[in-house]
Design an enzyme around this catalytic site. Structure first.
Site, PDB file in Angstrom:
ATOM      1  N   GLY A 233      21.084   4.994 -15.506  1.00  0.00           N
ATOM      2  CA  GLY A 233      21.778   5.490 -14.327  1.00  0.00           C
ATOM      3  C   GLY A 233      20.829   6.172 -13.364  1.00  0.00           C
ATOM      4  N   GLY A 234      21.365   7.180 -12.668  1.00  0.00           N
ATOM      5  CA  GLY A 234      20.579   7.888 -11.665  1.00  0.00           C
ATOM      6  C   GLY A 234      19.310   8.494 -12.240  1.00  0.00           C
TER       7      GLY A 234
ATOM      8  N   GLY B 237      -2.758 -14.450   9.884  1.00  0.00           N
ATOM      9  CA  GLY B 237      -2.306 -13.070   9.675  1.00  0.00           C
ATOM     10  C   GLY B 237      -2.800 -12.507   8.362  1.00  0.00           C
ATOM     11  N   ALA B 238      -2.995 -13.387   7.372  1.00  0.00           N
ATOM     12  CA  ALA B 238      -3.437 -12.895   6.072  1.00  0.00           C
ATOM     13  C   ALA B 238      -4.880 -12.378   6.149  1.00  0.00           C
ATOM     14  CB  ALA B 238      -3.312 -13.983   5.022  1.00  0.00           C
TER      15      ALA B 238
END
Ligand code: HXC
Length: 514
Positions: A172-173, A407-408
């Site tokens: 859970g949290g 872009g790479a």
């Protein structure tokens, strides 16, 4: 004059009771199963005799559900400081034998206290998570306790390193505290981590799944990318934490533990030349390159099973601690995709926080094409790399091995993104796009007329527009070097940039595309 015997006896009795945790039988049962107890974990993490415990006699003040009759030794969490090597480290370790290691108000207070101490004293925090989660009997006070721990995780982030070992249940949290730390180590088989487990998933969605699929170390190491290391058992997890600590400083105003006692060695390493396959279509194994680059081939890889098309990790190059980021052409041809971008960007930011120079090894044809990538937000995720490199003010050394397209090329720390020095091997190809694609666009008519001309046009394009000398001529490459010179040149570059200081306009923080 001497301390009264009764007082000493009381001290001893109280200590023994706390040291027994949830009872000797429970401790023995864990050890029989091959699990360490909460105290065993700290004893193994720290140098013998250096553990200084904080809050051993802490008690909860819960009066619900008959809790007033229960004494919970150390309130289910052992906290304190000790030495790892010659450096002090703060740690806490949840004791599953005491109310399932559940977190109540005092348990949370002890964690907060040791974290505050670590922040004020500038020491790393290591936590062992082994807990049933919020202590149900304490109601909202438990929730509030988690909130106070999360707040500390954020407060300390960027100030001292935080390392979480998920050594048992983490449900859970509660999983958000480890998630807010810098590195997560998860112990195979004995640990699981999830927000909603198989039963809740089935109840809410009708989807059937197993714990292995959603909460195991293997699932988090390979698919979700939530964790950084998988350990075989408790002892292995502790060894991973110790190794990690050996590369990082205790806080953000210290340098990492460089070893500059040896003079620079500038001899060549001809073995590095041999790592480049003659046929450009055969991939280089980036791990072999890294193995020759770092001292004693000692490369400590981070997230080795996630996004294998990029390799990140720590090493020393002639004594200087570095963070290495390298495309791995053996997977997905080294293309950058969503997971690779997330993995690398996070690592770059960690290194920048803790003054660890970055060494980037480039061999990528670009961002991975595909509908799933575009719809999954590759623009946003890929931008994280540009942001992380652009924002990093530590020394940045880049070596372009082969492909560096589009872009790479920029996303792998080009000169324009702030690299201090960029070296290229003679095999480097630096261009807007791969020669094959570029030629198809530039010479469409010629190729349509005479398809046999394509290969010579490609070779011509490579020589004229993708050659490293072309890029060096434009000033975006510092020098073209033989692979054999790489270790010596990078080592010298690192020594030359270690005292780099870069000041930027004051701001709260940039807005990295999350
Ligand atoms: C109080 C707890 C507890 C809890 C376990 N115990 N979890 N006590 N609060 N959350 C106690 C048990 O009562 C038991 O006490 C002892 O710890 C050992 O638990 P067992 O169930 O016997 O152990 P095991 O079979 O190994 O199962 C472990 C477990 C299970 C899977 C963790 O205990 C479990 O499901 N616990 C509840 C988990 C849970 O739902 N937690 C709340 C999640 S919500 P005795 O006295 O019998 O030895 C949450 C919200 C956080 O955490 C949100 C933060 C933002």
């Amino acid at each position: 004059m001497a301390v009264k015997k009764e007082l000493l006896k009381e001290l001893q009795t109280r200590r023994e009771k706390v040291l027994a945790g949830g009872g000797q039988d429970k401790l023995d049962a864990r050890r029989k199963k091959g699990l360490m107890t909460a105290r065993d974990r700290l004893d193994n993490l720290f140098q013998p005799g250096t553990f200084m415990e904080f809050g051993m006699h802490a008690q909860h003040s819960c009066h619900n559900f008959g809790m007033e009759k229960k004494e919970l030794p150390a309130d289910g969490v052992v906290a304190g400081t000790g030495y790892v090597g010659d450096r002090p480290v703060a740690a806490y370790s949840e004791d599953f034998t005491v109310a399932g290691g559940s977190l109540g108000s005092m348990h949370a207070q002890k964690i907060c206290d040791i974290m505050d101490f670590a922040q004020q004293s500038g020491m790393p925090v290591v936590c062992f998570n082994d807990s049933g989660g919020a202590r149900i009997q304490e109601g909202v006070e438990s929730l509030s306790g988690y909130g106070r721990v999360f707040f500390r995780n954020v407060y300390l982030s960027g100030v001292v390193p935080q390392i979480a070992v998920i050594a048992g249940p983490c449900a859970g949290g509660a999983a958000y505290s480890p998630a807010l730390t810098d590195f997560q180590v998860m112990v195979k088989d004995q640990a699981n981590m999830f927000i909603t487990g198989p039963e809740v998933i089935f109840a809410a969605t009708g989807q059937k799944c197993t714990m292995a699929e959603v909460g195991s170390a293997a699932a988090h190491a390979t698919i979700s990318g939530n964790i950084h290391f998988v350990a075989e058992n408790d002892a292995h997890a502790i060894a991973i934490v110790q190794k990690l600590l050996s590369f990082i400083p205790s806080n953000n105003i210290m340098d990492p533990p460089h070893d500059l006692s040896q003079p620079l060695v500038l001899s060549e390493d001809p073995g590095m030349d041999d790592l480049v396959p003659e046929d450009g279509k055969n991939p280089i194994d980036i791990k072999a390159v890294i193995g020759r680059l770092v001292d004693n081939a000692d490369f400590f890889e981070v997230q080795m099973d996630f996004a294998k098309n990029i390799v990140v990790g720590f090493g020393r190059i002639q004594g200087v601690v570095v963070g290495i980021i390298g495309n791995q052409p053996k997977f997905k041809a080294g293309a950058l995709d969503i997971d690779a971008s997330d993995k690398a960007a996070r690592f770059i930011r960690f290194c920048n926080i803790f003054n660890i120079p970055l060494v980037t090894l480039v061999d990528t044809g670009g961002f991975l094409p595909g509908v799933a990538q575009e719809r999954g937000g590759i623009i946003r995720h890929g931008a994280k790399m540009l942001f992380a490199y652009g924002a990093a003010t530590v020394p940045k050394i880049t070596v372009i091995l082969r492909k560096a397209y589009g872009g790479a090329y920029l996303a792998m720390c080009s000169k324009d993104l702030g690299a201090d020095l960029v070296f290229a091997w003679p095999t480097a190809e630096i261009a807007v796009m791969g020669a094959e694609g570029a030629v198809k666009i530039l010479y469409k008519r010629e190729i349509d007329k005479d398809p046999s001309s394509e290969s010579s046009l490609i070779a011509d394009y490579r020589a004229k527009f993708a050659s490293p000398y072309q890029a060096a001529g434009k000033g975006i490459i510092t020098d073209v070097i033989r692979p054999a010179q790489t270790r010596a040149m990078v080592a010298m570059a690192l020594r030359n940039t270690l005292s780099k200081r870069e000041t930027r306009p004051p701001k709260k923080h940039g807005n990295i595309p999350l």
